[in-house]
Design a protein around this motif. Structure first.
Motif, mmCIF file in Angstrom:
data_model
loop_
_atom_site.group_PDB
_atom_site.id
_atom_site.type_symbol
_atom_site.label_atom_id
_atom_site.label_comp_id
_atom_site.label_asym_id
_atom_site.label_seq_id
_atom_site.Cartn_x
_atom_site.Cartn_y
_atom_site.Cartn_z
ATOM 1 N N VAL A 341 32.825 52.067 37.401
ATOM 2 C CA VAL A 341 33.907 51.994 38.383
ATOM 3 C C VAL A 341 33.777 50.790 39.312
ATOM 4 C CG1 VAL A 341 32.805 53.454 40.160
ATOM 5 C CG2 VAL A 341 35.300 53.437 39.939
ATOM 6 N N GLU A 342 32.566 50.284 39.485
ATOM 7 C CA GLU A 342 32.338 49.171 40.413
ATOM 8 C C GLU A 342 32.570 47.809 39.767
ATOM 9 O OE1 GLU A 342 28.840 47.912 43.621
ATOM 10 O OE2 GLU A 342 28.949 49.942 42.804
ATOM 11 N N THR A 343 32.591 47.771 38.447
ATOM 12 C CA THR A 343 32.668 46.475 37.751
ATOM 13 C C THR A 343 33.998 46.251 37.040
ATOM 14 O OG1 THR A 343 31.500 47.548 35.899
ATOM 15 C CG2 THR A 343 30.185 46.233 37.426
ATOM 16 N N ARG A 344 34.863 47.250 36.992
ATOM 17 C CA ARG A 344 36.114 47.161 36.217
ATOM 18 C C ARG A 344 36.984 45.981 36.632
ATOM 19 N NH1 ARG A 344 41.483 50.768 36.862
ATOM 20 N NH2 ARG A 344 40.786 50.633 39.029
ATOM 21 N N ILE A 345 37.264 45.842 37.913
ATOM 22 C CA ILE A 345 38.212 44.824 38.365
ATOM 23 C C ILE A 345 37.692 43.406 38.136
ATOM 24 C CG2 ILE A 345 39.241 43.852 40.475
ATOM 25 C CD1 ILE A 345 40.056 46.712 41.220
ATOM 26 N N PRO A 346 36.476 43.054 38.564
ATOM 27 C CA PRO A 346 36.014 41.693 38.276
ATOM 28 C C PRO A 346 35.885 41.392 36.792
ATOM 29 C CG PRO A 346 34.268 42.996 39.305
ATOM 30 C CD PRO A 346 35.530 43.764 39.451
ATOM 31 N N LEU A 347 35.480 42.373 35.978
ATOM 32 C CA LEU A 347 35.383 42.148 34.543
ATOM 33 C C LEU A 347 36.750 41.858 33.940
ATOM 34 C CD1 LEU A 347 32.811 44.913 33.556
ATOM 35 C CD2 LEU A 347 32.476 42.442 33.269
ATOM 36 N N LEU A 348 37.774 42.602 34.361
ATOM 37 C CA LEU A 348 39.109 42.395 33.800
ATOM 38 C C LEU A 348 39.743 41.111 34.326
ATOM 39 C CD1 LEU A 348 40.974 43.725 31.778
ATOM 40 C CD2 LEU A 348 42.088 44.934 33.665
ATOM 41 N N LEU A 349 39.471 40.765 35.582
ATOM 42 C CA LEU A 349 39.962 39.496 36.106
ATOM 43 C C LEU A 349 39.311 38.318 35.367
ATOM 44 C CD1 LEU A 349 40.024 40.189 39.954
ATOM 45 C CD2 LEU A 349 42.007 39.703 38.506
ATOM 46 N N THR A 350 38.035 38.464 35.039
ATOM 47 C CA THR A 350 37.307 37.384 34.363
ATOM 48 C C THR A 350 37.688 37.272 32.896
ATOM 49 O OG1 THR A 350 35.433 37.679 35.870
ATOM 50 C CG2 THR A 350 35.013 36.477 33.828
ATOM 51 N N HIS A 351 37.528 38.358 32.152
ATOM 52 C CA HIS A 351 37.743 38.315 30.704
ATOM 53 C C HIS A 351 39.207 38.452 30.309
ATOM 54 C CE1 HIS A 351 33.469 38.388 29.623
ATOM 55 N NE2 HIS A 351 33.312 39.216 30.653
ATOM 56 N N GLY A 352 40.012 39.007 31.208
ATOM 57 C CA GLY A 352 41.425 39.168 30.913
ATOM 58 C C GLY A 352 42.295 38.075 31.493
ATOM 59 N N VAL A 353 42.343 38.004 32.827
ATOM 60 C CA VAL A 353 43.250 37.070 33.497
ATOM 61 C C VAL A 353 42.753 35.630 33.403
ATOM 62 C CG1 VAL A 353 44.344 36.464 35.689
ATOM 63 C CG2 VAL A 353 44.080 38.869 35.058
ATOM 64 N N LYS A 354 41.516 35.380 33.817
ATOM 65 C CA LYS A 354 40.992 34.009 33.814
ATOM 66 C C LYS A 354 40.961 33.426 32.404
ATOM 67 C CE LYS A 354 37.039 31.176 35.182
ATOM 68 N NZ LYS A 354 35.623 31.166 35.644
ATOM 69 N N ASN A 355 40.642 34.240 31.410
ATOM 70 C CA ASN A 355 40.559 33.764 30.029
ATOM 71 C C ASN A 355 41.893 33.845 29.283
ATOM 72 O OD1 ASN A 355 37.882 33.300 30.508
ATOM 73 N ND2 ASN A 355 37.107 34.958 29.230
ATOM 74 N N ASN A 356 42.969 34.151 30.041
ATOM 75 C CA ASN A 356 44.339 34.141 29.503
ATOM 76 C C ASN A 356 44.576 35.150 28.380
ATOM 77 O OD1 ASN A 356 45.324 31.996 31.211
ATOM 78 N ND2 ASN A 356 44.159 30.566 29.941
ATOM 79 N N ARG A 357 43.826 36.249 28.392
ATOM 80 C CA ARG A 357 44.118 37.310 27.426
ATOM 81 C C ARG A 357 45.277 38.169 27.906
ATOM 82 N NH1 ARG A 357 37.820 38.872 26.266
ATOM 83 N NH2 ARG A 357 37.726 38.284 24.068
ATOM 84 N N ILE A 358 45.372 38.330 29.228
ATOM 85 C CA ILE A 358 46.495 39.054 29.822
ATOM 86 C C ILE A 358 46.974 38.288 31.052
ATOM 87 C CG2 ILE A 358 45.836 41.366 29.012
ATOM 88 C CD1 ILE A 358 44.681 41.882 31.831
ATOM 89 N N SER A 359 48.203 38.537 31.445
ATOM 90 C CA SER A 359 48.758 37.912 32.642
ATOM 91 C C SER A 359 48.353 38.693 33.878
ATOM 92 C CB SER A 359 50.284 37.869 32.553
ATOM 93 O OG SER A 359 50.811 39.193 32.591
ATOM 94 N N ILE A 360 48.514 38.087 35.039
ATOM 95 C CA ILE A 360 48.234 38.803 36.292
ATOM 96 C C ILE A 360 49.193 39.981 36.442
ATOM 97 C CG2 ILE A 360 49.709 37.301 37.682
ATOM 98 C CD1 ILE A 360 46.379 38.960 38.811
ATOM 99 N N ARG A 361 50.419 39.846 35.937
ATOM 100 C CA ARG A 361 51.377 40.960 36.014
ATOM 101 C C ARG A 361 50.880 42.147 35.197
ATOM 102 N NH1 ARG A 361 53.441 44.416 38.108
ATOM 103 N NH2 ARG A 361 55.531 45.242 37.719
#
Length: 452
Positions: A341-361
Motif C-alpha cells: 500500500v505504501e509503494t503503489r503510487i510511486p511505482l505506477l507513476l514511475t513504471h506507468g506514467v513516466k515510462n509512457n505505458r499509461i497517461s496521467i488521465r
C-alpha cells in the motif's frame, strides 16, 4: 467558510488535465481551485504550503487491502497499515474484513470497525464476507454500512473463511443482488489447482515455479467465466479481484462490451513482476493468483490503457519474514501475499506514467476515480474538485528515491521492491483537509480516519 490551508502553485492533476493552480481548503473540503491567489485568502489561511514544481494528486484509494488487526495484529494493525497508506499517498483503504474473527456477522463487523476508528489515520471501508451459514443475515451487515461482499474465494481461502462452492456462490449472488451491493470474487478454480498441486507434490516438486505451475492461467479463466455467468443470471454487480491473465482480461472485456456490470483490478506486483523474477525472489513473490509470464504482463498493461481494467490495487498483505523464507526449502510452506500500500503510487507513476505505458488521465482513473465510483463515493472522493473532500497528496516527480523496507511504516520488514528507484514519492498527504503525512513523517493522531 474560512480557509484553513492553501496548497500554492502546484501542478494540479484535474480530470481535464494538469494545470498550475492554488487549492484552498477549509472544513474538510476543497473550497477553491484558482490560477491566482488573492492576498486576502493567503493572509486568512492558517498555513500556506508552497507546492511549486510538485504534482498535486487526488488521494489514492486502494480497493483491496488486508489489515488483520483482529487476530493477527503482529502482522499489521490499523495504525501501521493506514500510516503506510498515508505515507504512500493513499487516503482511503478498503479492508476486506478477513480477520479472526472475520466480518461474517454484525458483531464481528462492529469489532473491526471500532478498532479501525480508534487507530486509523486515513478513511476506510470494510467489506462483508460470505459463508454457507450467513446468507440469510447479509442484510444486517448492510445495515452496518457494508457495500461490498468479498473477497469470495472460489479456490483455497484463509483459515477463517471457507472456499465457496457453486451452489452457495449462486445463492450468495442472488442475496447480494437483492441488497444492491457489490460481489467481489477471488477467481481461481479449486479443482484444477488442487489436482495440479497434488501432482506436483507427488513428483517431489517444492520449488518456487511449482506454485506458479499449479495455478495455471486456465484456472483463472474458468473461474472468471463461471462468475460472469452467475452474475448475469442473478443481476449482481460483480468485481473480479487481482486479475492476472490475458485470458481473463478478454472475458471481462467481452462482458463489458455486452453491457454487463463488472469491474476488475490489477495489482502492482502483477504489473511489475513476471515468471523469471521468481528465480531471484522466490517465496517473497509467492501470491495467489501467482505471478505470470511476460505475455500476461503485457496484456495487463494494455488492459489499463484500454480501460478494461478499472483499478490498480495492492492486495496489501503483510507477512513476517519467517513465513516467507521457509519457501526457499519448500514453496508450499511459504505464506502467500506481500505488502504494497505504501509503494503503489510511486511505482505506477514511475513504471506507468513516466515510462509512457499509461497517461496521467488513466493513472487518475485507476488510482482514485474509478474505485471512488465503484464505492459510490464519487465525486465526494477520488477527484480534485470544489466541494470534494480535501483528500490530496503532493508528489515530487523530479526527485528519485530508493524503496527501502526499513523506512516504511508497515510492520512488514521486507518488500519485493527493495532498492527499486522511483519518482513520485509523496511529500505531503491530506485526509479531509488535515495533514496526516509530511516529509516522510506521520503527523496525524490515530483515529483521524472515518468509516464510509
Amino acid at each position: 467558510m474560512e480557509t484553513e490551508l492553501v496548497l500554492k502553485g502546484g501542478k494540479v492533476a484535474l480530470p481535464t488535465g494538469i494545470t498550475e493552480a492554488n487549492i484552498s481548503v477549509g472544513d474538510e473540503k476543497i473550497l477553491s481551485i484558482s490560477k491566482t491567489l488573492s492576498r486576502g485568502v493567503e493572509k486568512e489561511a492558517e498555513r500556506v504550503v508552497d507546492c511549486s514544481g510538485k504534482l498535486v494528486l487526488p488521494g489514492g484509494i486502494d480497493f483491496h487491502t488486508h489489515i488483520p488487526d483482529l487476530g493477527y495484529s503482529d502482522r499489521e494493525d490499523w495504525k501501521t497499515g493506514t500510516e503506510s497508506a498515508a505515507a504512500g499517498g493513499t487516503t482511503f483503504v478498503v479492508e476486506l474484513g478477513q480477520t479472526d474473527p472475520p466480518s461474517t456477522n454484525r458483531e464481528n463487523f462492529k469489532k473491526i470497525r471500532k478498532t479501525a476508528e480508534r487507530k486509523a489515520v486515513v478513511d476506510f471501508g470494510i467489506n462483508g464476507n460470505i459463508t454457507h451459514e450467513n446468507l440469510d443475515s447479509l442484510g444486517k451487515l448492510v445495515e452496518e454500512g457494508v457495500k461490498t461482499f468479498g473477497e469470495i474465494y472460489m479456490a483455497e481461502s484463509i483459515p477463517e473463511l471457507e472456499m465457496i462452492e457453486d451452489g452457495v456462490l449462486l445463492e450468495a449472488f442472488e442475496k447480494i443482488s437483492s441488497l444492491d451491493c457489490l460481489a467481489g470474487v477471488h477467481a481461481e478454480d479449486w479443482q484444477i489447482i488442487s489436482h495440479l498441486t497434488e501432482n506436483m507434490k507427488r513428483e517431489g516438486r517444492n520449488d518456487s515455479l511449482a506454485h506458479l505451475e499449479a495455478r495455471p492461467s486456465i484456472a483463472e479463466e474458468e473461474a472468471i467465466a463461471r462468475a460472469l455467468l452467475f452474475a448475469r443470471r442473478t443481476g449482481v454487480r460483480l468485481h473480479v479481484y487481482h486479475l492476472s491473465t490475458e485470458a481473463g482480461l478478454k472475458l471481462i472485456e467481452e462482458a463489458k462490451e455486452k453491457g454487463q456490470d463488472v469491474s476488475t483490478e490489477v495489482t502492482a506486483h502483477h504489473l511489475l513482476f513476471e515468471r523469471g523474477d521468481m528465480e531471484e525472489k522466490g517465496p517473497y513473490l509467492k501470491c495467489n493468483p501467482p505471478i505470470r509470464g511476460k505475455s500476461d504482463q503485457k496484456a495487463l498493461w494494455n488492459g489499463l490503457k484500454s480501460g478494461t481494467i478499472d483499478m490498480v490495487t495492492t492486495d496489501h498483505y503483510s507477512l513476517p519474514r519467517s513465513m516467507k523464507k521457509v519457501g526457499w526449502e519448500n514453496i508450499w510452506e511459504a505464506g502467500a501475499g506481500m505488502a504494497g500500500v505504501e509503494t503503489r503510487i510511486p511505482l505506477l507513476l514511475t513504471h506507468g506514467v513516466k515510462n509512457n505505458r499509461i497517461s496521467i488521465r488513466t493513472f487518475l482513473k485507476v488510482v482514485s476515480e474509478n474505485p471512488a465510483r465503484r464505492l459510490g463515493l464519487w465525486p465526494r472522493k477520488g477527484v480534485i474538485s470544489v466541494g470534494s473532500d480535501a483528500d490530496l497528496t503532493v508528489v515530487d516527480m523530479d526527485e528519485e528515491k530508493e524503496i527501502r523496507a526499513e523506512e516504511t511504516f508497515t510492520k512488514c520488514e521486507h518488500t519485493p521492491y527493495e532498492g527499486e528507484k522511483v519518482v513520485g514519492m509523496p511529500v505531503l498527504t491530506l485526509v479531509r483537509g488535515k495533514v496526516v503525512m509530511e516529509d516522510g513523517e506521520i503527523v496525524a493522531e490515530p483515529g483521524h480516519g472515518n468509516f464510509f
